[in-house]
Every structure is written in C-alpha cells, then in structure tokens.
Design an enzyme around this catalytic site. Structure first.
Site, PDB file in Angstrom:
ATOM      1  N   ARG A 167       1.330  -5.100  -5.495  1.00 20.44           N
ATOM      2  CA  ARG A 167       1.946  -6.354  -4.770  1.00 20.44           C
ATOM      3  C   ARG A 167       1.843  -7.601  -5.330  1.00 20.44           C
ATOM      4  NH1 ARG A 167      -0.284  -4.002   0.271  1.00 20.44           N
ATOM      5  NH2 ARG A 167      -2.551  -2.643   0.116  1.00 20.44           N
ATOM      6  N   CYS A 168       2.638  -8.416  -5.354  1.00 23.79           N
ATOM      7  CA  CYS A 168       3.688  -8.981  -6.582  1.00 23.79           C
ATOM      8  C   CYS A 168       3.557 -10.313  -5.779  1.00 23.79           C
ATOM      9  CB  CYS A 168       4.692  -8.751  -7.205  1.00 23.79           C
ATOM     10  SG  CYS A 168       5.104  -9.603  -8.290  1.00 23.79           S
TER      11      CYS A 168
ATOM     12  N   ASP B 234       1.643  -0.369  11.762  1.00 25.44           N
ATOM     13  CA  ASP B 234       1.517  -1.355  12.114  1.00 25.44           C
ATOM     14  C   ASP B 234       3.202  -1.888  12.799  1.00 25.44           C
ATOM     15  OD1 ASP B 234       1.492  -2.127   9.656  1.00 25.44           O
ATOM     16  OD2 ASP B 234      -0.120  -3.669   9.937  1.00 25.44           O
TER      17      ASP B 234
ATOM     18  N   ARG C 293     -18.554  15.845  11.856  1.00 21.32           N
ATOM     19  CA  ARG C 293     -19.201  16.041  13.243  1.00 21.32           C
ATOM     20  C   ARG C 293     -20.119  17.329  13.080  1.00 21.32           C
ATOM     21  NH1 ARG C 293     -17.036  17.802  18.519  1.00 21.32           N
ATOM     22  NH2 ARG C 293     -14.961  16.454  18.085  1.00 21.32           N
TER      23      ARG C 293
ATOM     24  N   THR D 238       4.119   2.443   5.477  1.00 24.97           N
ATOM     25  CA  THR D 238       2.974   1.877   5.270  1.00 24.97           C
ATOM     26  C   THR D 238       2.214   3.658   6.873  1.00 24.97           C
ATOM     27  OG1 THR D 238       1.057   0.602   6.460  1.00 24.97           O
ATOM     28  CG2 THR D 238       3.307   0.851   7.239  1.00 24.97           C
ATOM     29  N   ILE D 239       0.725   3.493   5.620  1.00 26.11           N
ATOM     30  CA  ILE D 239      -0.185   4.185   7.279  1.00 26.11           C
ATOM     31  C   ILE D 239      -0.520   3.665   7.802  1.00 26.11           C
ATOM     32  CG2 ILE D 239      -1.403   5.803   4.986  1.00 26.11           C
ATOM     33  CD1 ILE D 239      -3.560   4.563   5.179  1.00 26.11           C
ATOM     34  N   ASP D 240      -0.190   2.446   8.382  1.00 24.66           N
ATOM     35  CA  ASP D 240      -1.385   1.816   9.388  1.00 24.66           C
ATOM     36  C   ASP D 240      -0.114   2.144  10.885  1.00 24.66           C
ATOM     37  OD1 ASP D 240      -2.761   0.883   7.659  1.00 24.66           O
ATOM     38  OD2 ASP D 240      -1.771  -1.445   7.135  1.00 24.66           O
TER      39      ASP D 240
ATOM     40  N   GLY E  96       5.840  -1.537   3.464  1.00 23.20           N
ATOM     41  CA  GLY E  96       5.416  -2.763   5.112  1.00 23.20           C
ATOM     42  C   GLY E  96       5.837  -3.694   5.778  1.00 23.20           C
ATOM     43  N   ASP E  97       5.306  -4.726   6.457  1.00 18.36           N
ATOM     44  CA  ASP E  97       5.924  -5.675   6.601  1.00 18.36           C
ATOM     45  C   ASP E  97       5.839  -6.914   5.675  1.00 18.36           C
ATOM     46  OD1 ASP E  97       3.342  -6.620   7.032  1.00 18.36           O
ATOM     47  OD2 ASP E  97       3.660  -7.162   8.373  1.00 18.36           O
TER      48      ASP E  97
ATOM     49  N   GLY F 191       0.986  -1.381  -0.200  1.00 18.80           N
ATOM     50  CA  GLY F 191       0.100  -0.237  -0.090  1.00 18.80           C
ATOM     51  C   GLY F 191       0.942   1.152   0.124  1.00 18.80           C
TER      52      GLY F 191
HETATM   53  O1  F6P Z   1      -1.493  -1.502   4.715  1.00 15.83           O
HETATM   54  C1  F6P Z   1      -2.541  -0.495   3.529  1.00 15.83           C
HETATM   55  C2  F6P Z   1      -3.889  -0.155   4.085  1.00 15.83           C
HETATM   56  O2  F6P Z   1      -3.831   1.086   3.575  1.00 15.83           O
HETATM   57  C3  F6P Z   1      -4.570  -1.289   4.469  1.00 15.83           C
HETATM   58  O3  F6P Z   1      -5.022  -0.158   6.205  1.00 15.83           O
HETATM   59  C4  F6P Z   1      -5.904  -1.205   3.848  1.00 15.83           C
HETATM   60  O4  F6P Z   1      -5.977  -2.393   5.046  1.00 15.83           O
HETATM   61  C5  F6P Z   1      -5.051  -2.409   3.095  1.00 15.83           C
HETATM   62  O5  F6P Z   1      -3.827  -1.049   2.727  1.00 15.83           O
HETATM   63  C6  F6P Z   1      -5.780  -2.124   1.576  1.00 15.83           C
HETATM   64  O6  F6P Z   1      -5.134  -2.230   0.752  1.00 15.83           O
HETATM   65  P1  F6P Z   1      -5.750  -2.078  -0.562  1.00 15.83           P
HETATM   66  O7  F6P Z   1      -4.980  -0.869  -1.175  1.00 15.83           O
HETATM   67  O8  F6P Z   1      -4.969  -3.227  -1.193  1.00 15.83           O
HETATM   68  O9  F6P Z   1      -6.906  -1.742  -0.586  1.00 15.83           O
END
Ligand code: F6P
Length: 353
Positions: free
Chosen positions: A75-76, A132, A157, A128-130, A105-106, A14
C-alpha cells in the site's frame, strides 16, 4: 495495429486468492499475441522503484493453485504524490511499458486512473476479498475467503455443539458486510451484524433464549469488522442476558490466504484474458466487471464514482458530470446491489431459527 508492445502487471492493496490466475492469464494471452510482459513487483512501490522483471510463460507456471500474489503487494503512499507519480511514469519509459493491468481494490483503481491521466494507459481488475466494488457482482478472492470462513466456522460449530455454547465470529470485509452476510447464511448463523443494515440486538438475544429453551445447543453470531468492537460487545452481553456461555473469534487475515477456489481461479483467468484483449484493442481507463456471469468493461471513473455513491462518500458536485446514460447505469447498479443485500438479509433473518 495496436501500439502496445509491452504490458506491465501489478497487484496492489490487500492480496486476494485468484490474483495469480489473473496474472497468469494476462501474461500468457499477451505473450501468445506477440506482446511482451513486465511483472511489476510490490505494486505501485515496485513501479516507482523499478522492481520489474520481464516475464516468460514459465514465470507464471505452477502458481494458479496458490493464494497470495506472486507479484507481491504494497500500500504505497508515495505513489499518491506528484514525485511518486513522476517516478512511476519514468520507470514505464525506461522499461518500455506501454500499458499496465492493475489488480486490486478501489485504491488500486485510483492509482490506475491517475497513471492513465499521466499517459500510461491502465486497466483495473477487481481483486479483493471484500467484494466491496459496486460495479461488479464478484471480486477476485471473495469466494475463496468465504469458503475458508465456512471451514473455520464449521469447526467452531462442532465445539459449540459439544459445549452448548455460542460463538461470536468477526470476519473481514473492511466497511462492507458482504462477507459476513454470505457466510452468515452459509454457516447457519443465528444472527448477522453488518454495517449496511441496522442490527436488532434485542431480537438476537430473544432468539437465543427461545432456541435454547427449544433444545438448540450451538449458536453462531456473524459480525462484520465494519462494526469495530461490536463482536466483543456481543460476546460480553450474550452470556449476561441469555445465560449461554459465549466465546469470541476474530478470523482476521487467515481468510485472505490459501488456495483459490474454482470460482476465483476462473474469474481471475477470464478477467486477465479480457483485460489484455481490451488493452490490445486500444481500450484503457476501464475496469473489468462480472455481471450476470459475463465479463464486461466499464469506464474507471464512472465505476469509482458509482462506488462512492454506494458508500456515501461522494463529494458535492461530483454527480453533475454524469450524462443521462451514466445516471441510468448508476441507478441500475445501485438498485441491484442494495436489493441483493436487502433480500439476502431478509432471507437470513427468516431462516436463522
Ligand atoms: O481489503 C482487504 C482487507 O483484507 C480488508 O478485509 C481488511 O479490512 C484489510 O484488507 C486489512 O488490511 P491489512 O492487510 O493492511 O491489515
């Protein structure tokens, strides 16, 4: 003397705002030190297919302020096969790439570790935005995504306040609740539901009922996507039980784009710069982490193992390879990550009404 004459750069998984700042910093640092740079497009897929361009300093001009990644991403699955790996190694030979900085990410880090094992030294950056990734306090893109959520939820809001409604908001983060927890606090959510900590549904419903009696008009309930379908469930039961009209909003990919914040640009720049310095000093098989505002390296295998322990996906016997020092580091990082989350969650609960 460094053996590295050309460094490849790729982004995978991502995308995340701030990746461009890392690409720019790594490119310019390498070029300044007389090392060539190869921009590898579309992550590991581009590496397999040879989708590569030699970069000059101008190739990374006017992009520090843009979201996404100028190298594109992918994502390969093929890269995880022996044939895919063989093709990737052959591409590196053909393009005279001596080492690669892999931003993601990981999953991206796993690829970097595999490539290193096949003779191409790699360094991973956490993009990664997560947020994590256990070994680093912050990942590139986390801050921007959260600021975008703030903007979106502030808007929700406004309209909730006008109509005396509740809005259940689902945000990204994969299986981790960092984004939901931080933005829940910062948007003044009445409750926050994340996968890491049991959620007290009854308490939330009572809080809404009590606060409504008190005159509170708007309610924000923040839910992590790591609890699939839970946001919709809450949006259904809240009006049934509390009588407060409720809407559901899934913010989704909208929070993954947009201009990176100062924090993400700075983090990307610092990490991109540090990664090149490490690679030219002969270090690889490491990842860059931010801890207490300092960029520090960590062995990639240890980093990924600690992450698996945190996420509960460690396999039997994996921990037996760790030295006493590794175990100390692991325990320190796990305690720190868990304590931070618990503390924030407890604070969120106390200040929510
Ligand atoms: O890992 C980043 C992320 O945006 C996650 O927050 C989310 O679950 C996932 O990627 C979404 O993946 P994709 O862009 O393949 O739908």
């Amino acid at each position: 003397m460094s053996q590295i004459r050309k460094i490849g750069l790729l982004t995978s998984g991502g995308d995340a705002p701030g990746m461009n700042a890392a690409i720019r910093a790594a490119t310019r640092t390498a070029l300044k030190r007389g090392v060539k740079v190869a921009g590898i497009y579309r992550g590991y897929r581009g590496l397999i297919e040879g989708d590569i361009k030699d970069f000059t300093a101008r190739d990374v001009s006017n992009m520090i302020n843009h979201g996404g990644t100028i190298l594109y991403s992918d994502r390969c699955k093929e890269f995880a096969t022996p044939e895919g790996m063989a093709k990737a190694v052959a591409t590196c030979k053909e393009h005279e790439i001596d080492g690669i900085i892999c931003i993601g990410g990981d999953g991206t880090w796993r690829g970097a570790a595999d490539l290193t094992a096949h003779g191409v030294p790699c360094i991973g950056l956490p993009g990664t935005i997560d947020n994590d990734i256990t070994c680093t306090d912050y990942t590139i893109g986390f801050d921007t995504a959260m600021n975008t959520i703030l903007e979106m939820v502030d808007r929700l809001r406004d309209t909730c306040e006008s109509h005396a409604r509740c809005n259940v908001v689902e945000v990204m983060g994969r299986n981790a609740g960092h984004i939901a927890l931080h933005t829940g606090i910062a948007t003044g959510a009445t409750a926050i539901a994340i996968p890491e900590i049991p959620f007290d549904e009854e308490q939330m419903l009572n809080d809404i009922i009590e606060c409504r009696k008190d005159g509170k008009r708007h309610f924000i309930i923040m839910v992590s996507e790591g609890l699939p379908g839970y946001g919709e469930h809450l949006a259904k039961i809240i009006p049934e039980i509390t009588g407060v009209e409720t809407r559901f909003a899934c913010l989704g990919h909208v929070v993954r784009g947009g201009a990176p914040t100062l924090r993400d640009r700075l983090l990307g720049a610092e990490m991109g710069h540090a990664a090149v310095e490490h690679m030219l000093s002969g270090n690889s098989n490491i990842v860059m982490c931010e801890r207490d505002d300092t960029i520090v390296p960590m062995d990639i295998h240890l980093a990924m193992l600690i992450d698996r322990v945190y996420k509960g996906t460690v396999k039997p016997g994996e921990l037996e390879t760790l030295t006493g020092k590794d175990i100390d580091i692991m325990n320190m990082l796990l305690t720190r990550k868990r304590a931070k989350m618990q503390k924030l969650y407890a604070a969120a609960h106390e200040i929510s009404k």
